[in-house]
Scaffold this motif. Structure first.
Motif, PDB file in Angstrom:
ATOM      1  N   GLY A 236       0.709  -1.503  -0.209  1.00 26.66           N
ATOM      2  CA  GLY A 236       0.002   0.218   0.100  1.00 26.66           C
ATOM      3  C   GLY A 236       0.534   1.125  -0.453  1.00 26.66           C
ATOM      4  N   ASP A 237       0.085   2.566  -0.769  1.00 27.85           N
ATOM      5  CA  ASP A 237       1.005   3.608  -0.438  1.00 27.85           C
ATOM      6  C   ASP A 237       1.510   4.080   1.087  1.00 27.85           C
ATOM      7  OD1 ASP A 237       1.580   6.463  -1.801  1.00 27.85           O
ATOM      8  OD2 ASP A 237       0.425   7.517   0.060  1.00 27.85           O
ATOM      9  N   LEU A 238       1.048   3.972   2.186  1.00 24.76           N
ATOM     10  CA  LEU A 238       1.574   4.614   3.237  1.00 24.76           C
ATOM     11  C   LEU A 238       2.877   3.305   3.594  1.00 24.76           C
ATOM     12  CD1 LEU A 238       1.915   5.890   5.662  1.00 24.76           C
ATOM     13  CD2 LEU A 238       0.125   4.401   6.543  1.00 24.76           C
ATOM     14  N   VAL A 239       2.994   2.359   3.063  1.00 24.69           N
ATOM     15  CA  VAL A 239       3.884   1.256   3.745  1.00 24.69           C
ATOM     16  C   VAL A 239       5.165   1.289   2.810  1.00 24.69           C
ATOM     17  CG1 VAL A 239       4.901  -0.743   3.055  1.00 24.69           C
ATOM     18  CG2 VAL A 239       2.576  -0.924   4.400  1.00 24.69           C
ATOM     19  N   PHE A 240       4.473   1.806   0.971  1.00 23.31           N
ATOM     20  CA  PHE A 240       5.966   2.640   0.331  1.00 23.31           C
ATOM     21  C   PHE A 240       6.562   3.676   1.075  1.00 23.31           C
ATOM     22  CE2 PHE A 240       4.278  -0.608  -2.244  1.00 23.31           C
ATOM     23  CZ  PHE A 240       5.162  -0.196  -3.010  1.00 23.31           C
ATOM     24  N   ARG A 241       5.848   4.492   1.221  1.00 28.97           N
ATOM     25  CA  ARG A 241       6.546   5.513   2.483  1.00 28.97           C
ATOM     26  C   ARG A 241       7.303   5.093   3.349  1.00 28.97           C
ATOM     27  NH1 ARG A 241       0.922   8.639   3.051  1.00 28.97           N
ATOM     28  NH2 ARG A 241       1.978   9.771   5.061  1.00 28.97           N
ATOM     29  N   ALA A 242       7.138   4.626   3.910  1.00 31.02           N
ATOM     30  CA  ALA A 242       7.790   3.725   5.589  1.00 31.02           C
ATOM     31  C   ALA A 242       9.078   2.456   5.118  1.00 31.02           C
ATOM     32  CB  ALA A 242       6.527   3.496   6.128  1.00 31.02           C
ATOM     33  N   SER A 243       8.853   1.935   3.827  1.00 28.46           N
ATOM     34  CA  SER A 243       9.512   1.774   3.488  1.00 28.46           C
ATOM     35  C   SER A 243      11.378   2.454   3.383  1.00 28.46           C
ATOM     36  CB  SER A 243       9.801   0.892   1.649  1.00 28.46           C
ATOM     37  OG  SER A 243       9.314   1.476   1.321  1.00 28.46           O
ATOM     38  N   SER A 244      10.861   3.433   3.321  1.00 23.42           N
ATOM     39  CA  SER A 244      12.497   4.802   3.148  1.00 23.42           C
ATOM     40  C   SER A 244      13.067   4.903   4.236  1.00 23.42           C
ATOM     41  CB  SER A 244      12.193   6.123   1.918  1.00 23.42           C
ATOM     42  OG  SER A 244      11.544   6.469   0.805  1.00 23.42           O
ATOM     43  N   TYR A 245      12.192   4.199   5.236  1.00 25.24           N
ATOM     44  CA  TYR A 245      12.918   4.651   6.665  1.00 25.24           C
ATOM     45  C   TYR A 245      13.170   2.891   7.670  1.00 25.24           C
ATOM     46  CZ  TYR A 245      11.506   9.250   6.100  1.00 25.24           C
ATOM     47  OH  TYR A 245      11.551  10.327   5.301  1.00 25.24           O
ATOM     48  N   ALA A 246      12.227   1.862   7.178  1.00 28.15           N
ATOM     49  CA  ALA A 246      12.747   0.651   7.392  1.00 28.15           C
ATOM     50  C   ALA A 246      13.788  -0.448   7.443  1.00 28.15           C
ATOM     51  CB  ALA A 246      11.323  -0.171   7.250  1.00 28.15           C
ATOM     52  N   VAL A 247      13.889  -0.970   7.888  1.00 24.44           N
ATOM     53  CA  VAL A 247      15.090  -2.332   7.477  1.00 24.44           C
ATOM     54  C   VAL A 247      14.257  -2.970   8.713  1.00 24.44           C
ATOM     55  CG1 VAL A 247      17.190  -0.319   7.048  1.00 24.44           C
ATOM     56  CG2 VAL A 247      16.070  -1.390   9.437  1.00 24.44           C
ATOM     57  N   GLN A 248      15.230  -4.014   8.118  1.00 21.49           N
ATOM     58  CA  GLN A 248      15.022  -5.158   8.590  1.00 21.49           C
ATOM     59  C   GLN A 248      15.446  -5.530  10.334  1.00 21.49           C
ATOM     60  OE1 GLN A 248      17.058  -8.837   7.402  1.00 21.49           O
ATOM     61  NE2 GLN A 248      16.645  -9.758   8.921  1.00 21.49           N
ATOM     62  N   GLY A 249      14.532  -6.148  11.463  1.00 21.07           N
ATOM     63  CA  GLY A 249      14.729  -5.619  13.090  1.00 21.07           C
ATOM     64  C   GLY A 249      13.922  -4.508  13.325  1.00 21.07           C
ATOM     65  N   ASP A 250      13.113  -3.194  12.739  1.00 18.07           N
ATOM     66  CA  ASP A 250      13.003  -2.597  12.993  1.00 18.07           C
ATOM     67  C   ASP A 250      11.068  -3.033  13.523  1.00 18.07           C
ATOM     68  OD1 ASP A 250      14.669  -0.597  12.742  1.00 18.07           O
ATOM     69  OD2 ASP A 250      13.821   0.195  10.632  1.00 18.07           O
ATOM     70  N   VAL A 251      10.496  -2.331  13.608  1.00 18.43           N
ATOM     71  CA  VAL A 251       9.166  -2.606  14.240  1.00 18.43           C
ATOM     72  C   VAL A 251       8.193  -1.657  13.384  1.00 18.43           C
ATOM     73  CG1 VAL A 251       7.389  -3.314  15.861  1.00 18.43           C
ATOM     74  CG2 VAL A 251       9.619  -3.953  16.365  1.00 18.43           C
ATOM     75  N   LEU A 252       7.256  -2.287  12.556  1.00 19.16           N
ATOM     76  CA  LEU A 252       5.865  -1.867  12.806  1.00 19.16           C
ATOM     77  C   LEU A 252       4.301  -1.593  13.314  1.00 19.16           C
ATOM     78  CD1 LEU A 252       4.997  -2.722   8.817  1.00 19.16           C
ATOM     79  CD2 LEU A 252       6.826  -1.016   9.444  1.00 19.16           C
ATOM     80  N   ALA A 253       4.313  -0.289  13.901  1.00 20.99           N
ATOM     81  CA  ALA A 253       2.951  -0.337  14.816  1.00 20.99           C
ATOM     82  C   ALA A 253       2.109   0.383  14.203  1.00 20.99           C
ATOM     83  CB  ALA A 253       3.057   0.224  15.744  1.00 20.99           C
ATOM     84  N   ILE A 254       0.692  -0.476  13.597  1.00 19.62           N
ATOM     85  CA  ILE A 254      -0.324   0.312  12.526  1.00 19.62           C
ATOM     86  C   ILE A 254      -1.439   0.192  13.418  1.00 19.62           C
ATOM     87  CG2 ILE A 254      -2.329  -0.475  10.922  1.00 19.62           C
ATOM     88  CD1 ILE A 254       0.281  -2.357   9.699  1.00 19.62           C
ATOM     89  N   ASP A 255      -1.889   1.606  13.668  1.00 19.21           N
ATOM     90  CA  ASP A 255      -3.725   2.125  14.425  1.00 19.21           C
ATOM     91  C   ASP A 255      -4.222   1.745  13.084  1.00 19.21           C
ATOM     92  OD1 ASP A 255      -5.473   2.832  15.428  1.00 19.21           O
ATOM     93  OD2 ASP A 255      -4.251   5.241  16.283  1.00 19.21           O
ATOM     94  N   LEU A 256      -5.318   0.507  13.288  1.00 19.22           N
ATOM     95  CA  LEU A 256      -6.668   0.159  12.630  1.00 19.22           C
ATOM     96  C   LEU A 256      -7.756   1.249  12.064  1.00 19.22           C
ATOM     97  CD1 LEU A 256      -6.072  -3.490  12.718  1.00 19.22           C
ATOM     98  CD2 LEU A 256      -5.367  -2.518  10.914  1.00 19.22           C
ATOM     99  N   LEU A 257      -7.522   1.764  13.529  1.00 15.27           N
ATOM    100  CA  LEU A 257      -8.757   2.640  13.399  1.00 15.27           C
ATOM    101  C   LEU A 257      -8.637   4.691  14.265  1.00 15.27           C
ATOM    102  CD1 LEU A 257     -11.568   0.706  15.131  1.00 15.27           C
ATOM    103  CD2 LEU A 257     -11.644   2.079  12.607  1.00 15.27           C
ATOM    104  N   PRO A 258      -7.315   5.102  13.354  1.00 15.44           N
ATOM    105  CA  PRO A 258      -6.510   6.086  13.693  1.00 15.44           C
ATOM    106  C   PRO A 258      -7.697   6.685  13.738  1.00 15.44           C
ATOM    107  CG  PRO A 258      -6.672   6.100  11.188  1.00 15.44           C
ATOM    108  CD  PRO A 258      -6.727   5.284  11.755  1.00 15.44           C
ATOM    109  N   ASP A 259      -9.341   7.293  13.587  1.00 14.80           N
ATOM    110  CA  ASP A 259     -10.054   8.090  14.137  1.00 14.80           C
ATOM    111  C   ASP A 259     -11.085   8.108  15.520  1.00 14.80           C
ATOM    112  OD1 ASP A 259     -10.014   9.906  11.497  1.00 14.80           O
ATOM    113  OD2 ASP A 259     -10.123   9.033  10.362  1.00 14.80           O
ATOM    114  N   VAL A 260     -10.717   6.874  15.764  1.00 13.06           N
ATOM    115  CA  VAL A 260     -11.286   6.211  17.118  1.00 13.06           C
ATOM    116  C   VAL A 260     -10.733   6.207  17.789  1.00 13.06           C
ATOM    117  CG1 VAL A 260     -13.207   4.424  18.292  1.00 13.06           C
ATOM    118  CG2 VAL A 260     -13.216   4.961  15.875  1.00 13.06           C
ATOM    119  N   PRO A 261     -10.689   6.466  19.162  1.00 10.12           N
ATOM    120  CA  PRO A 261     -10.231   6.387  20.307  1.00 10.12           C
ATOM    121  C   PRO A 261     -10.002   5.178  21.262  1.00 10.12           C
ATOM    122  CG  PRO A 261     -11.728   7.933  20.960  1.00 10.12           C
ATOM    123  CD  PRO A 261     -11.907   7.806  19.480  1.00 10.12           C
TER     124      PRO A 261
END
Length: 378
Positions: A236-261
């Protein structure tokens, strides 16, 4: 009038050939494939994201960001739009500053270049995989049983990403023959891999989420956008953007509902109705998987939806990447991106150690570096 050979018929090579021909040089454009601009025709998911109004060196990665910034400062997003518009077409930004042709067709941008090259009388030779560049008084560019002499050579043959478009990294050897080095190469703007067990059952589910990249406790990236779960990771678009910063061993933290507390989710799930509580909250398939993993516990379920973590185990490699990190160091170029080892040899585009974030930045570098070379050769 100079005789100039441009090696590589991608965005940087075509832009350079157009600019040099407009300056009344005799230009030959050599492309190893059977047509020009194959990678350009696929950019921006086929829609042609050619630049970004939010231009600046902070969106790039390089061995020498200062020098990259100097090149970029001499060719703004407005300059890129003016250059493309001079060949025809209309180019418009979206809400995020990404600039596209009004018709949203990347192949039409390639067609603009082809028509302009023809109009300017640039000699285009397809199927010309350059094997060697001899240099004495001038240059002799060789491929198969053919050759062309030139006063100057522009090496714009791309990096290693997306070899199905003809960029397999072999062109670096042409620069190395003149004493240049190549910094370590890695794929960027690419899908990320994780343990398949962590995304089992989620393949094909797409969400509008917030994603952060952590290296230990340090947050390396944070953004919001499209996340697509695959069989062995995320895309996905967001992952492609994030891939410029991520290397093996990093951790992705995904908020699946960013508009809902989280508190709202806890209140909803406190009713304890299981799968019914997730209707109209997340896609049904995603809800079922998360409910199973939470074991029916409301707090665990809410935490999974607000902080779904995936350790990065790698990428899908150069074959699926849109860009290459690494290349010929900018430190080995001088004024106008000319080689410091061989006068008259220039570089443009992805072959250099410059890559940008997702959003039109890499194509802009192709045009900006081509402009720098053309200005130096005027």
């Amino acid at each position: 009038m100079k005789k100039i050979a441009v090696i590589g018929g991608g965005a940087a090579g075509m832009a350079c050939a157009v600019l040099l021909a407009r300056a009344h040089h005799k230009v030959v454009l050599l492309e190893r494939g059977d047509r020009l601009g194959r990678k350009l025709s696929a950019t921006g998911n086929g829609q042609g994201n050619v630049t970004n109004l939010n231009m600046g060196k902070e969106h790039y990665f390089s061995d020498d960001l200062t020098k990259a910034g100097e090149v970029l400062s001499r060719f703004s997003a407005e300059d890129a739009i003016a250059f493309l518009s001079s060949m025809g077409g209309i180019f418009l930004p979206d809400a995020r500053g990404r600039v596209y042709p009004a018709g949203r067709q990347a192949s039409a941008v390639t067609d603009l270049f082809r028509h302009e090259l023809s109009r300017l009388g640039v000699e285009v030779i397809l199927g010309a995989r350059v094997e060697k560049i001899d240099a004495e008084d001038g240059f002799l560019v060789r491929w198969k049983e053919n050759s062309r002499s030139a006063d100057s050579v522009v090496l714009a043959a791309g990096g290693r990403a997306a070899e199905n478009f003809g960029t397999d990294g072999t062109a670096y050897a042409l620069a190395e023959a003149f004493g240049h080095s190549v910094t370590p190469l890695s794929p960027v703007l690419v899908q990320l891999k994780c343990d398949p067990a962590l995304v089992r059952g989620l393949k094909g589910i797409r969400i509008d989420g917030k994603l952060s990249v952590f290296r230990g406790k340090e947050e390396r990236f944070s953004g919001r956008g499209d996340v697509l779960f695959t069989e062995g990771g995320v895309s996905g678009d967001l992952v492609f953007r994030a891939s410029s910063y991520a290397v093996q061993g990093d951790v992705l933290a995904i908020d699946l509902l960013p508009d809902v507390p989280k508190s709202s989710l806890m209140q909803l799930f406190s009713r304890g109705r299981g799968e019914e509580d997730l209707l109209c909250v997340v896609p049904n398939g995603l809800g079922r998987v998360m409910l199973r993993r939470a074991g029916g516990d409301a707090e665990t379920l809410a935490e999974l939806l607000k902080n779904f973590t995936l350790p990065v185990t790698g990428t899908y490699g150069f074959a699926r990447a849109q860009a290459t990190r690494g290349g010929i160091p900018l430190a080995e170029t001088g004024e106008g991106l000319e080689s410091i080892f061989r006068r008259g040899l220039y570089f443009a585009g992805e072959i250099l150690d410059v890559d940008g974030e997702c959003g039109g930045y890499n194509l802009h570098w192709a045009f900006a570096s081509a402009h720098a070379v053309a200005e130096a050769l005027r």
